[in-house]
Each structure stands twice: as structure tokens, then as C-alpha cells.
Design a protein around this motif. Sequence first.
Motif, short mmCIF file in Angstrom:
data_model
loop_
_atom_site.label_atom_id
_atom_site.label_comp_id
_atom_site.label_asym_id
_atom_site.label_seq_id
_atom_site.Cartn_x
_atom_site.Cartn_y
_atom_site.Cartn_z
N ASP A 267 1.03 -1.17 -0.03
CA ASP A 267 0.30 0.23 -0.22
C ASP A 267 0.79 1.27 0.42
O ASP A 267 0.76 2.29 -0.53
N ILE A 268 1.81 1.20 1.03
CA ILE A 268 2.98 2.19 1.19
C ILE A 268 3.47 2.46 -0.29
O ILE A 268 3.91 3.82 -0.87
N ARG A 269 4.13 1.75 -0.96
CA ARG A 269 4.55 2.09 -2.47
C ARG A 269 3.53 2.16 -3.48
O ARG A 269 4.04 2.66 -4.31
N GLN A 270 2.67 1.55 -2.99
CA GLN A 270 1.43 1.97 -4.58
C GLN A 270 1.52 3.59 -4.25
O GLN A 270 1.21 4.43 -5.21
N SER A 271 0.75 3.82 -3.30
CA SER A 271 1.21 5.63 -2.26
C SER A 271 1.94 6.46 -3.04
O SER A 271 1.95 7.24 -2.86
N VAL A 272 3.65 6.33 -2.63
CA VAL A 272 4.42 7.03 -3.07
C VAL A 272 5.71 6.23 -3.87
O VAL A 272 6.69 5.33 -3.02
N PRO A 273 5.23 6.59 -4.62
CA PRO A 273 5.60 5.62 -5.42
C PRO A 273 7.65 5.88 -5.42
O PRO A 273 7.90 7.05 -4.85
N GLY A 274 8.49 4.91 -5.67
CA GLY A 274 9.34 5.23 -5.31
C GLY A 274 10.43 5.56 -3.37
O GLY A 274 11.44 5.89 -3.62
N ILE A 275 9.55 4.89 -2.77
CA ILE A 275 9.91 5.08 -0.99
C ILE A 275 10.86 4.76 -0.69
O ILE A 275 11.29 3.64 -1.21
N ALA A 276 11.92 5.20 -0.29
CA ALA A 276 12.93 4.10 0.37
C ALA A 276 12.75 3.61 1.27
O ALA A 276 12.68 4.17 2.00
N LEU A 277 12.28 2.13 1.73
CA LEU A 277 12.17 1.31 3.15
C LEU A 277 13.24 0.73 3.40
O LEU A 277 13.99 0.35 3.17
N THR A 278 12.88 0.95 4.69
CA THR A 278 13.65 0.61 6.10
C THR A 278 12.73 0.07 7.09
O THR A 278 12.51 0.44 7.43
N THR A 279 13.84 -1.00 7.49
CA THR A 279 13.10 -1.87 8.46
C THR A 279 14.16 -2.22 9.42
O THR A 279 15.52 -2.29 9.71
N ASP A 280 14.00 -2.53 10.84
CA ASP A 280 14.62 -3.73 11.53
C ASP A 280 14.46 -4.64 11.84
O ASP A 280 12.38 -5.35 12.15
N ILE A 281 15.33 -5.68 12.71
CA ILE A 281 14.94 -7.33 12.77
C ILE A 281 15.85 -7.62 13.52
O ILE A 281 17.00 -7.06 14.06
N ILE A 282 15.28 -8.32 14.96
CA ILE A 282 15.66 -8.96 16.06
C ILE A 282 16.32 -10.25 15.62
O ILE A 282 14.48 -11.55 14.75
N VAL A 283 16.90 -10.99 15.86
CA VAL A 283 17.44 -12.36 14.99
C VAL A 283 17.38 -13.49 16.56
O VAL A 283 18.39 -12.32 17.60
N GLY A 284 17.29 -14.16 17.20
CA GLY A 284 17.55 -15.01 18.02
C GLY A 284 17.02 -14.62 19.16
O GLY A 284 17.09 -15.03 20.16
N PHE A 285 15.39 -14.20 18.52
CA PHE A 285 14.82 -14.33 19.74
C PHE A 285 14.34 -15.72 20.30
O PHE A 285 14.35 -16.46 19.92
N PRO A 286 13.76 -15.31 21.49
CA PRO A 286 13.75 -16.63 22.25
C PRO A 286 13.10 -17.97 21.56
O PRO A 286 11.33 -17.14 21.59
N GLY A 287 13.22 -18.24 21.13
CA GLY A 287 12.10 -19.67 20.57
C GLY A 287 12.40 -19.89 19.08
O GLY A 287 11.91 -20.46 18.84
N GLU A 288 13.28 -18.26 18.43
CA GLU A 288 13.12 -18.88 16.88
C GLU A 288 13.90 -19.77 16.43
O GLU A 288 14.83 -19.98 16.91
#
Length: 417
Positions: A267-288
Motif C-alpha cells: 500500500d505504501i509503495r503504491q501511494s508513495v512511488p519510489g519510496i525508500a523503505l528501511t526496517t529493523d530486525i531482531i535475530v535469535g529471539f527466544p524460541g526462534e
Amino acid sequence: MPNYHIFTIGCQMNQAEAERLEGLFEQKGYLPVDVPEEADLVLLVSCAVRQSAEERITNRLAILKKLKAGRPSLRVALTGCMVSEDPLEMKRTFPMVDYFFPAGALPSFIDDLPGDILPNKPEVATHVPIIQGCDNFCSYCIVPYRRGRERSRPLQEIVAEVKTLVSRGSREVTLLGQNVNAYGHDLPDQPDLADLLVALDGVEGLYRLRFLTNHPKDMSRRLIDTMGRLASVCPTLNLPAQAGDNEVLSRMRRGYTIAEYRALVDDIRQSVPGIALTTDIIVGFPGETAPQFENTLKLIADLRFNAVHGAVYSPRPGTEAAEKFEDDVLKIEKERRLARLEELQTGIAAEINAFTLGSNVEVLVEEYVKGKWRGRDRHGKLVFFKSTRDLKGQLVTISITATGPWSLRGELTDADS
């Protein structure tokens, strides 16, 4: 004149608070120095979100304890998320610290510092906190316990501050909050972040607006539409996923599924063409499990973020995850998963940036470093170029001549030469 030294670690909110404190100290006549050995006052802006960040602060405090032994006049202050509500316990734990004050607060000792009032000089690109605290209580996160519940600043107060910063030379403002897109719900007239963006869009001399960090569940349709139509709002968005598996997200108490997150990104990419998206990831959460981590890699590979901020899970005392779940993923396995995540994202970022080769990009010039000018394009990418002119604070057009996963290099176009 007295000197001060500030060490900051952690999020952009900490950086913004450090910038504010720098201004306060300089207004009192204190001059910045690069090392604590030359300072009369040392301030540490701490982070308790990761164990590694907390250890770096405790190590520095141990060094400062030795400095104070040889120079008793040295004063040490501690703020940030390591500061709890129990001052006696804090003093027992860190006896070398003279002043404690909570994250987001102003130090009570500031009025006792000697010195005259000096003008503050904001940076070209600066940060403005608009909401403190968080109401989400993700199971791994210490922030609600240290920064408290969400508290928004009045809209007109923020607008007035931004106008002042722009009048002093700031050209780009990043609005900050632990949950920035929850802004305004606790205020009497309940403005939202979209209202604030509209109010700031008309500030004369303000070239660019950004905001972070966002929670996916609070990304409203109105905010997305507002991003797409305001000229000053940069097409960049940090949207932490934290994991790519529904079971892990449930244990994290994130409040959305992977299908919902993917739909939001579409939805965001359709509404804001060319948007640069970044994200955060946690690895090794309990039980992963290994397959659950593979789901995270698949999410990253499918959605192709411009940047991924990865971190290994570390239990934070007092959080639900620390008390309810066993930290059962071995450290060596966490580090292996983080390395795989970083390797995947490095390749994606390199491919995304390679598409800019030969193109012209608008760059806001921030500073001169080691013989080159440094700035960012509207997507937040670092761009380096050479020029003998003083271009700080200006918008210039750069022709990209080389790309890498973390930055771009280029030359001034004829129009700006």
C-alpha cells in the motif's frame, strides 16, 4: 572557559537529546572537547535496549571513575534509558556519577553551571523529538519502562521550534519518537502526525521533512496519503518488522501478522512511488527456530528494503520476554544469523544503489569531511562529492559516478559547478 564532553549511544532520540544538551551547555559558556580527559563536565547519554550498548556505558563509567580519582573536580552526568526511577540504587551502582536525570528530561543542575549565554548553532540536518515514551509494550523492549507512556508535545510548540531552527540554518528536520506515528492521540484536540506534517510543510526555508520510528500498526491511511502529497516530506520510511515469522511476532507482542505487514508495504509503495523503505530486525529471539529465521530472510529478500538494521536479541531485565521466555538461542547461532542477514541485505542495497548510476540526484549538503562534501539525497542515501566552494546547507544536483551498498559518489552537474 569550562569544557564539556558528551558520549552518546543508541537511537536517534538519544542523538537529538544530546544535541539539545550540547546547546544548553554552550549557552552556559561550556566549550566542547573531543576527549573526557580534557573536560570539566562529562555527560553520557545511555541506551539500555541492547546489552552491548549498556556495557559500553558501564565501561566508560569505569574509566571516568579513574579520571575522577586523579581530578576530583571532574563532574559526571548520566541520562538515557539506563537511568531508573530509584536514585539511591543508581548512586549505589554508579558512585562515580554526580548527576542522574531521566531520558528526555533536562538536567536540574544546568542552572548551577557557571558561564555566559552564547548562541546555539544548529546543524543543517537536525532532529526534533515530538513524542516521548511508548504504549506498545513489545515483550522484548525496555523503553516503556524507562521512558514511560506516550506523551506528545503540543503541535504549535513543535512548529515554533522548527521555525527557530530553520531561522538559524537548519534545512532538514527529522521528527522523532519511539512511536512517532502515534503522535497527538494524547493531546486535547488530538492532532495526528499528518496534521503536524501539513503545518510544517509551509515553513519557509525548510527543505525536507522526515520522521521515525514508526510502528506498522499505527500507519494510518491519512498519514500515507499525506506523505505522498507534501513536497517537503521525503520519500523515506522506517517500518520495523522485527521478524518474518508469525509465531515469533506473536511472542514479541507486535500486533500484526506477516500478511498484514506485506499488505501495508504494498500500500505504501503504491501511494508513495519510489519510496525508500528501511526496517529493523531482531535475530535469535527466544524460541526462534532455524525455519522461522529463514522466514525472516525470505521477507527481506521479497520486500527488498533500502536498509535493514539488524541486532541480536539480548534479554532486558524487567521485560516480559526476559521473565517469561528462556534465552535459548546460542550466542554463536545469533551471530551466524545476523551475519547471514547482513550479507543478504548488503547485496540488496548494492543492487538498489546501482540503479542510480548515471542519474542526477538532489543532495542537501551537510558537512565537509576529509576533502569531500557529504550530504544525503531525498531517499536518505549518503552522497560524497568534491568541490572547492562552500556548499554547506545548499541543495545541489549531483551526477552519480560510483555506487556501493552504503553510499554514492558523484560530481556536481554543470548547473551547480
